[in-house]
Design an enzyme around this catalytic site. Structure first.
Site, PDB file in Angstrom:
ATOM      1  N   GLN A   1     -22.321  23.637  -8.341  1.00  0.00           N
ATOM      2  CA  GLN A   1     -21.905  22.451  -9.105  1.00  0.00           C
ATOM      3  C   GLN A   1     -23.048  21.478  -9.356  1.00  0.00           C
ATOM      4  O   GLN A   1     -22.964  20.648 -10.257  1.00  0.00           O
ATOM      5  CB  GLN A   1     -20.758  21.725  -8.381  1.00  0.00           C
ATOM      6  CG  GLN A   1     -19.461  22.535  -8.364  1.00  0.00           C
ATOM      7  CD  GLN A   1     -18.391  21.822  -7.574  1.00  0.00           C
ATOM      8  OE1 GLN A   1     -18.377  21.899  -6.358  1.00  0.00           O
ATOM      9  NE2 GLN A   1     -17.524  21.098  -8.259  1.00  0.00           N
ATOM     10  N   CYS A  46     -10.982  19.470  -9.490  1.00  0.00           N
ATOM     11  CA  CYS A  46     -12.366  19.915  -9.310  1.00  0.00           C
ATOM     12  C   CYS A  46     -13.285  18.850  -9.882  1.00  0.00           C
ATOM     13  O   CYS A  46     -13.047  18.342 -10.981  1.00  0.00           O
ATOM     14  CB  CYS A  46     -12.576  21.241 -10.031  1.00  0.00           C
ATOM     15  SG  CYS A  46     -14.248  21.892  -9.867  1.00  0.00           S
ATOM     16  N   HIS A  94     -11.614  27.761  -3.037  1.00  0.00           N
ATOM     17  CA  HIS A  94     -12.046  27.092  -4.279  1.00  0.00           C
ATOM     18  C   HIS A  94     -13.586  27.017  -4.334  1.00  0.00           C
ATOM     19  O   HIS A  94     -14.201  27.301  -5.367  1.00  0.00           O
ATOM     20  CB  HIS A  94     -11.403  25.695  -4.322  1.00  0.00           C
ATOM     21  CG  HIS A  94     -11.845  24.793  -5.426  1.00  0.00           C
ATOM     22  ND1 HIS A  94     -10.977  24.340  -6.408  1.00  0.00           N
ATOM     23  CD2 HIS A  94     -13.042  24.205  -5.699  1.00  0.00           C
ATOM     24  CE1 HIS A  94     -11.641  23.553  -7.236  1.00  0.00           C
ATOM     25  NE2 HIS A  94     -12.892  23.436  -6.822  1.00  0.00           N
ATOM     26  N   HIS A 109     -16.627  28.974  -6.731  1.00  0.00           N
ATOM     27  CA  HIS A 109     -17.765  28.372  -7.451  1.00  0.00           C
ATOM     28  C   HIS A 109     -19.030  29.212  -7.284  1.00  0.00           C
ATOM     29  O   HIS A 109     -19.781  29.417  -8.239  1.00  0.00           O
ATOM     30  CB  HIS A 109     -18.065  26.962  -6.938  1.00  0.00           C
ATOM     31  CG  HIS A 109     -17.215  25.874  -7.530  1.00  0.00           C
ATOM     32  ND1 HIS A 109     -17.147  25.629  -8.869  1.00  0.00           N
ATOM     33  CD2 HIS A 109     -16.412  24.937  -6.943  1.00  0.00           C
ATOM     34  CE1 HIS A 109     -16.332  24.595  -9.103  1.00  0.00           C
ATOM     35  NE2 HIS A 109     -15.869  24.159  -7.941  1.00  0.00           N
TER      36      HIS A 109
HETATM   37  O1  GNR Z   1     -12.213  17.146  -4.391  1.00  0.00           O
HETATM   38  C1  GNR Z   1     -11.632  18.204  -4.573  1.00  0.00           C
HETATM   39  N1  GNR Z   1     -10.306  18.285  -4.337  1.00  0.00           N
HETATM   40  C2  GNR Z   1      -9.587  19.467  -4.319  1.00  0.00           C
HETATM   41  C3  GNR Z   1      -8.199  19.384  -4.309  1.00  0.00           C
HETATM   42  C4  GNR Z   1      -7.435  20.543  -4.271  1.00  0.00           C
HETATM   43  C5  GNR Z   1      -8.051  21.764  -4.236  1.00  0.00           C
HETATM   44  C6  GNR Z   1      -9.432  21.863  -4.259  1.00  0.00           C
HETATM   45  C7  GNR Z   1     -10.200  20.726  -4.289  1.00  0.00           C
HETATM   46  S1  GNR Z   1     -11.919  20.850  -4.280  1.00  0.00           S
HETATM   47  C8  GNR Z   1     -12.378  19.370  -5.108  1.00  0.00           C
HETATM   48  C9  GNR Z   1     -13.880  19.165  -5.068  1.00  0.00           C
HETATM   49  C10 GNR Z   1     -14.543  20.281  -5.839  1.00  0.00           C
HETATM   50  O2  GNR Z   1     -14.546  20.353  -7.035  1.00  0.00           O
HETATM   51  N2  GNR Z   1     -15.080  21.235  -5.153  1.00  0.00           N
HETATM   52  O3  GNR Z   1     -15.621  22.291  -5.769  1.00  0.00           O
HETATM   53 NI    NI Z   2     -14.553  22.489  -7.638  1.00  0.00          NI
END
Ligand code: GNR
Ligand code: NI
Length: 168
Positions: free
Chosen positions: A51, A92, A134, A138
């Site tokens: 990211q 995200c 998640h 990425h």
């Molecule tokens: O801040 C974040 N909150 C979130 C909420 C539910 C599922 C996944 C996340 S990850 C995200 C931060 C982010 O983009 N991480 O890659």
């Molecule tokens: Ni994310």
């Protein structure tokens, strides 16, 4: 320490597959500190190196209420230990302003290295499990919008491209 710029969907570099970290040195710990500062500044619960346009297998996260329990995951991988799916409303930092329900395996066994290269394992469920999956997505060039319908994903892409044009 510095706050790094976060790439936004549909930036093509978010599709790069990150390569393993091989050297555990000062440069790595500096990057970890910058990523933690960037994550806390953006009020995120996790941040993958992808990211911030660094294509190494490195994640920082903190799912604690008080935001005082950072975890560093280097070269992470996981096994699913319970096939049941859990639904979460995911957001995200690279898809700002959009939240959608995503189903993922509920319980995983994470294996990763820490900032000095020590291997550890962690059983994760709930929001920690969701966040780890998640973030590892990425590192493999995947985003939560890939789990949505093409219609929803294209709507999100169009709205973000419009926003990005306004601010560039
Ligand atoms: O801040 C974040 N909150 C979130 C909420 C539910 C599922 C996944 C996340 S990850 C995200 C931060 C982010 O983009 N991480 O890659
Ligand atoms: Ni994310």
């Amino acid at each position: 320490m510095s706050i790094l710029q976060i790439l936004e969907f549909p930036h093509p570099n978010l599709r790069k597959v990150a390569t393993p970290v091989k050297v555990f040195d000062e440069e790595l710990s500096g990057l970890i500190d910058d990523m933690l500062e960037t994550m806390y500044d953006a009020n995120g619960i996790g941040l993958a190196a992808t990211q911030v346009d660094i294509h190494k297998r490195l994640i920082v996260l903190d799912v604690s209420e008080d935001r005082d329990n950072p975890k560093i995951l280097v070269n992470p991988s996981f096994q699913i230990i319970k096939e049941d799916l859990a639904e979460y409303d995911e957001g995200c930092l690279s898809v700002p302003g959009f939240y959608e329900t995503v189903c993922r395996p509920e319980t995983i066994l994470l294996k990763a290295q820490d900032k000095i290269g020590e291997v550890f394992e962690l059983k994760a469920e709930g929001i920690l499990s969701t966040c780890i999956q998640h973030e590892i997505d990425h590192l493999d060039g995947k985003l939560f919008v890939d789990y949505l319908s093409a219609l929803k994903r294209n709507r999100i892409r169009n709205k973000l491209e419009k926003e990005q044009r306004k601010h560039s």
